[in-house]
Design an enzyme around this catalytic site. Structure first.
Site, short mmCIF file in Angstrom:
data_model
loop_
_atom_site.label_atom_id
_atom_site.label_comp_id
_atom_site.label_asym_id
_atom_site.label_seq_id
_atom_site.Cartn_x
_atom_site.Cartn_y
_atom_site.Cartn_z
N GLU A 273 0.83 -1.20 0.00
CA GLU A 273 0.00 0.00 0.00
C GLU A 273 0.87 1.27 0.00
O GLU A 273 0.45 2.31 -0.49
CB GLU A 273 -0.92 0.00 1.24
CG GLU A 273 -2.27 0.63 1.00
CD GLU A 273 -3.30 0.25 2.06
OE1 GLU A 273 -4.18 -0.58 1.78
OE2 GLU A 273 -3.20 0.78 3.19
N HIS A 294 6.26 -27.40 -1.45
CA HIS A 294 5.53 -28.45 -2.14
C HIS A 294 4.36 -27.89 -2.94
O HIS A 294 3.43 -28.61 -3.29
CB HIS A 294 5.05 -29.50 -1.13
CG HIS A 294 6.22 -30.17 -0.45
ND1 HIS A 294 6.71 -31.40 -0.82
CD2 HIS A 294 7.02 -29.72 0.55
CE1 HIS A 294 7.75 -31.70 -0.06
NE2 HIS A 294 7.97 -30.69 0.78
N LYS A 407 -13.24 1.96 -3.11
CA LYS A 407 -14.33 2.30 -2.18
C LYS A 407 -15.43 3.06 -2.92
O LYS A 407 -16.61 2.83 -2.72
CB LYS A 407 -13.80 3.17 -1.03
CG LYS A 407 -12.99 2.42 0.01
CD LYS A 407 -12.64 3.37 1.15
CE LYS A 407 -11.69 2.75 2.13
NZ LYS A 407 -11.13 3.72 3.07
O1 PA5 Z 1 -3.03 1.94 5.99
C1 PA5 Z 1 -4.13 2.44 5.87
O2 PA5 Z 1 -4.33 3.65 6.06
C2 PA5 Z 1 -5.34 1.58 5.53
O3 PA5 Z 1 -5.00 0.27 5.27
C3 PA5 Z 1 -6.35 1.63 6.66
O4 PA5 Z 1 -5.77 1.11 7.83
C4 PA5 Z 1 -7.62 0.82 6.32
O5 PA5 Z 1 -8.14 1.24 5.09
C5 PA5 Z 1 -8.67 0.97 7.41
O6 PA5 Z 1 -9.00 2.33 7.57
P1 PA5 Z 1 -9.76 2.86 8.85
O7 PA5 Z 1 -8.92 2.63 10.04
O8 PA5 Z 1 -9.98 4.31 8.58
O9 PA5 Z 1 -11.07 2.09 8.94
#
Ligand code: PA5
Length: 418
Positions: A273, A294, A407
Site C-alpha cells: 500500500e 511443495h 471504495k
Molecule cells: O493503511 C491504511 O491507512 C489503511 O489500510 C487503513 O488502515 C484501512 O483502510 C482501514 O481504515 P480505517 O482505520 O480508517 O477504517
C-alpha cells in the site's frame, strides 16, 4: 538483535547512494515534526507515553473477559492480528482470546462468529481511524447490537472505541454516548499504527507484555533512526530498490513457521500500500515453508524469474525431537534426537542454497529470539525501511489513492441497491 545477509552486489553500491540516503533521512526527520504529514509514527512512542499507558491499562482490565472482539480492517487489524498469532502460544500470561471481525464482508464468516459470541463472554474494541470504512462499520453495527442485547446497561463498559481524536463517525458516536476511547493521531496512518492504541490495546488484553514490545521499538529506534548508510533499514531499502532496477518486481517474504503467516500479511500491506503507485513498486507476496516448497517452490526455483526472496528467520529451539526405531523403517534414525528446529534450520539453509544456485537474489534476516521485544524491533525496522524505500523510488509512502478508488466504485453499486 538482528543480522542481515545481503547478496554482495547490493553492498558494493552503498557508497554510490550515500548522499541520496542521507538526504531522505533528513527529509523524514524534518517531516516527522509536521502535524500535516504522516510521519508521526517515528516518534510516537517517545511523544505519547500517556496514551500508551492508557491503552495498556485499559487492555489489561479487559483480561477479565473471555474474548475481545477486534473490529477493524487493513492497518486497523493486521498489526494486532499478526503479533497475536505469533505470541499467543509463546507467553504464560492468561489474557482474552482475540476474535477479529470487520476485515471482510462474508455473511458466513460473520454469522459463525456472532453465533459463537452469543454463547461467550466478550468485550469489543472497534478500531477505525476514519470511522467510515464499510467492512468494520457493518460488523460493528452487528456486534454492537449483540453486545447491547446481551449485556444491557453493562454493554457500555465492554466497548472501547479507537479512532481519530477529532473527526469521523466513531468520534461523533463517542461524543454522544461517552464510550471509553483511545486516539489514533492524525499524523499516523493506518499501516504505521501498530505501536499506537490500535495494536497496543488488543495485545495488552491478550496477555502480551506491552512494555516489552515498546522496549523493542525503542531498541529499534536506537538502531534504525541513525543517519548512516550502516543503518540496516536503509541498506534493506536500497537492496530492494536495486533488485527492482534489475527487473525483480516481486519480493517473496519467506518464513519457516506457520504462526508468521499474518506477520507477512502485515508486511504485504505495509509495502504494497505504501509503494505500489504511479505504475511503480515491488509486488510483495509470501510463502510459508516448508509447506509451500511443495506448491510454489517449483515456480520459485524454475519459473519466470521476476522475484527475489526475503527470508525471515527467528532463532528458536523448542527442544523437541523424535525417537529412534529399532527397524528404522523410514531410514530416519540418523536424525533421532536432533531438535526439530535444527532440522527446520537446515531445510531453510538448503532451500536458500538451491535458490541461490538458481540465480534468485536472496536477503536473509535473522532475529535472535521470537518475543514481543524482537517483534517490536523488527517491525520498526520494516517501517523505517519502507519510508526510505518509497522515497528512493519517488513515491509518496503515506497515501493510498487506489484504495479510495475501489471504495468509490463499491459505494456507487451499493447505492443502486435501494
Ligand atoms: O493503511 C491504511 O491507512 C489503511 O489500510 C487503513 O488502515 C484501512 O483502510 C482501514 O481504515 P480505517 O482505520 O480508517 O477504517
Amino acid at each position: 538483535m538482528l543480522k542481515i545477509n545481503f547478496d554482495d552486489y547490493y553492498r558494493i553500491l552503498l557508497n554510490d547512494f550515500e548522499e541520496q540516503i542521507l538526504n531522505i533521512h533528513d527529509k523524514m526527520e524534518k517531516l516527522k515534526n509536521d502535524s500535516n504529514q504522516y510521519l508521526g509514527w517515528i516518534d510516537y512512542i517517545t511523544d505519547n507515553k500517556e496514551e500508551i499507558t492508557k491503552a495498556k491499562v485499559l487492555g489489561e482490565k479487559l483480561r477479565i473477559y473471555k474474548k475481545l472482539v477486534v473490529v477493524g480492517i487493513g492497518g486497523s487489524f493486521l498489526g494486532a492480528k499478526s503479533f497475536y498469532d505469533i505470541l499467543k502460544d509463546r507467553i504464560d500470561t492468561q489474557g482474552c482470546e482475540l476474535v477479529f471481525i470487520g476485515n471482510n464482508i462474508s455473511g458466513n464468516y460473520l454469522k459463525q462468529i456472532l453465533e459463537d459470541l452469543e454463547k461467550s463472554d466478550f468485550a469489543v474494541n472497534v478500531i477505525s481511524k476514519s470511522g467510515g470504512t464499510l467492512e468494520p462499520a457493518i460488523a460493528f453495527r452487528m456486534v454492537k447490537d449483540l453486545l447491547e442485547k446481551k449485556y444491557g446497561q453493562e454493554a457500555k463498559e465492554r466497548l472501547i472505541v479507537t479512532t481519530d481524536p477529532v473527526s469521523g463517525n466513531l468520534r461523533k458516536l463517542v461524543g454522544s454516548t461517552g464510550y471509553e476511547t483511545l486516539a489514533i493521531p492524525g499524523n499516523v496512518g493506518g499501516r504505521y499504527s501498530i505501536f499506537t492504541p490500535v495494536g497496543l490495546l488488543p495485545l495488552a488484553a491478550a496477555g502480551i507484555d506491552v512494555d516489552e514490545l515498546i522496549a523493542g521499538v525503542e531498541a529499534g529506534k536506537n538502531d534504525f533512526d541513525r543517519r548512516s548508510t550502516d543503518n540496516l533499514a536503509y541498506q534493506y531499502a536500497l537492496a530492494r530498490q536495486l533488485a527492482e532496477a534489475k527487473g525483480k518486481y516481486i519480493e517473496i517474504y519467506t518464513a519457516y513457521d506457520p504462526t508468521l503467516s499474518y506477520y507477512m500479511e502485515w508486511l504485504k500491506q505495509l509495502y504494497g500500500e505504501s509503494e505500489g503507485k504511479d505504475g511503480k513498486g515491488i509486488y510483495p507476496m509470501s510463502v510459508i515453508n516448508t509447506r509451500d516448497l511443495h506448491s510454489l517452490g517449483q515456480f520459485i526455483q524454475e519459473g519466470r524469474q521476476k522475484h527475489f526472496e526475503t527470508i525471515l528467520w527467528f532463532e528458536e529451539d523448542k527442544k523437541i525431537s523424535f525417537n529412534s526405531y529399532e527397524n528404522d523403517f523410514d531410514s530416519l534414525n540418523f536424525l533421532a534426537g536432533t531438535s526439530i528446529d535444527m532440522i527446520n534450520r537446515k531445510a531453510m539453509e538448503g532451500t536458500r542454497q538451491a535458490h541461490k544456485n538458481g540465480g534468485i537474489p536472496n536477503i536473509l534476516i535473522e532475529v535472535k529470539e521470537l518475543s514481543a521485544k524482537s517483534l517490536g524491533y523488527l517491525s520498526y525496522f520494516f517501517m523505517k525501511a519502507c519510508g526510505m524505500t518509497c522515497y528512493l523510488l519517488g513515491v509518496e509512502p503515506f497515501n493510498q489513492p487506489g484504495v479510495e478508488e475501489y471504495k468509490k466504485e463499491v459505494k456507487k453499486l451499493l447505492k443502486e441497491l435501494n
